[in-house]
Motif scaffolding. Sequence first.
Motif, short mmCIF file in Angstrom:
data_model
loop_
_atom_site.label_atom_id
_atom_site.label_comp_id
_atom_site.label_asym_id
_atom_site.label_seq_id
_atom_site.Cartn_x
_atom_site.Cartn_y
_atom_site.Cartn_z
N TYR A 194 0.83 -1.21 0.00
CA TYR A 194 0.00 0.00 0.00
C TYR A 194 0.87 1.26 0.00
O TYR A 194 0.56 2.24 -0.69
N GLN A 214 -7.28 6.02 0.14
CA GLN A 214 -5.98 5.36 0.31
C GLN A 214 -5.57 5.32 1.78
O GLN A 214 -5.03 4.32 2.25
N LYS A 217 -7.49 2.56 3.57
CA LYS A 217 -6.93 1.23 3.28
C LYS A 217 -5.67 1.00 4.11
O LYS A 217 -5.48 -0.08 4.71
#
Length: 584
Positions: A194, A214, A217
């Motif tokens: 990530y 983002q 996550k």
Amino acid sequence: MAHIWRYIKREPKLLFLNFIGAIFFVLINLGLPTILAEMINEAIIPQKVNLLYFWSIIMILVIIAGAAGRVLLSYASSKLTTLMIRDLRNDMFEKLQLYSHEEYEKIGVSSLVTRITTDAFVLMQFTEMTLRLGFNTPLMFLGSIIMIFITSPSLAWILLAAMPFLIASIVWIAKKSRPISKEQQESLDQINQYARENLTGLRVIRAFSREDFQADKFHQETNHYSQVAGRLFKLMGLANPLFFHILIWMIILIMWFSLGPIEAGRLNIGVLVAFIEYAFHALFSIMMFSQLFMMYPRTNVSANRISEVLEMPISISPNEDGVTETETNGYLEFDNVTFAYPGETESPVLHNISFKAQPGQMVAFIGSTGSGKSTLVQLVPRFFDVTLGRILVDGVDVRDYKLSALRQKIGYIPQKALLFTGTISENLRYGKYDASEKELIRASDVAQASDFIERTQEKYQTFLAEGGANLSGGQKQRLSIARAIVKEPGIYVFDDSFSALDYKTDAELRRRLSEITKHSTVLVVAQRISSIRQADQIIVLNEGEIVGRGTHEQLMAENKIYQEIAASQMKGDQLFKEGDEDHA
């Protein structure tokens, strides 16, 4: 754990010093309780001051000697561990250099980064702990047991009764920690993935305003990692309380069952103190060794992940004994080539591709997205191996070449321009380390990069950020092209390498390029027909098959797919021009 031994045995002198330090440390620590017992019985209880000074000096000397042994042990173990992790990471990195695209896709780039950093660090911690404790704790345990039976055999059963509880606790913790350790490392892989995606795709993320998405996550994965790590630390945290709980009960039992022998005169105070010290050393040795035992599951997970990297079969062999030199330079032939990606042999992306090219010729490839253009040219430098058929470079099958010799013949300019951290000159010399300043200037001039280089303050010594982040897309492409020109290969492969250039720069670059590639073969993957009109041979691909070949004029007259591509691009150009006129 074979990896650990494989590396530390390379340093036998340090291994010997580590062993000597461990033995010295054990002997000193086993000697101290005996000296303390003599001091109590001969000097403290009888109140003999001279003997007290004598035994105190002896104890101080023993303590100094023990400190020297500890220093020697620490130095040898730290040095061995440092050298081991250096060599291990070097070997992993060298193996990664041999990986093809297939191997990278199997493991994943983010996971490889974790393995060469975090997993290697886990092995380093375990190795250092093993070198410090793996030798001396078993020796300390055996020595303590012997001294316990020599000092007071009648109380030895208390220690023997305590040991099963301690060992059972250690085994239970180690067994529970293994699956949690594996889950922890996999979660760390995901965190790295990530983070990498976020950093490389920052502009896209901002363009779509997906920063919060983002972040969510990433937060979810870090929370998961935190929960897993918390479970592991809680489990490991049980070890010390269990140990000290067992130790306290053992001391209580020793004191209780020693009252009778002391009252009867069969046991004196000094011997009791020494016995408690030896019992403590015996249990403490088990406890310290248990640290290794409890670290082992996580280390084993990391070791297996590292083994997977080091032992992964290489699909593209470097072929060190292969062909290195040929009489000709720049001749290329595809002989009935079919290619399917690994694991997808029933769905080839290229079917029966055949063509020839020779020095001085430009062969261009055009077709719809997904037609196999980039895949085709990537077979030349053996980024992948053909499934059926063969590719000949200067009359030799590419699989028969020494891989480095084959790639030295090829100047590959990728679709996505990639530059390395360092100066412009360092990047341009990437394929020819001894290139002169004159060669760099000439290549930059041909690639239409001279203008923006000369405008910088440091010129060819200008420092480029990671990936050339301080340059525009067109500037990076031009430097990538210049880098290939400096190499002066027999075969140039331009994999859609002009997409970020404007028409004027594109045209001038191609004109200058044709002047210096008269003795080289040029392969061009293109999207714009205008950029390949002058090619000696244009190959039209559709769904992995050749559906047309010839010059621009021949294809415009005969090939329907090429005509459709040309019509769509001409229409787009016309719309663009009309838009400009309306705006004016």
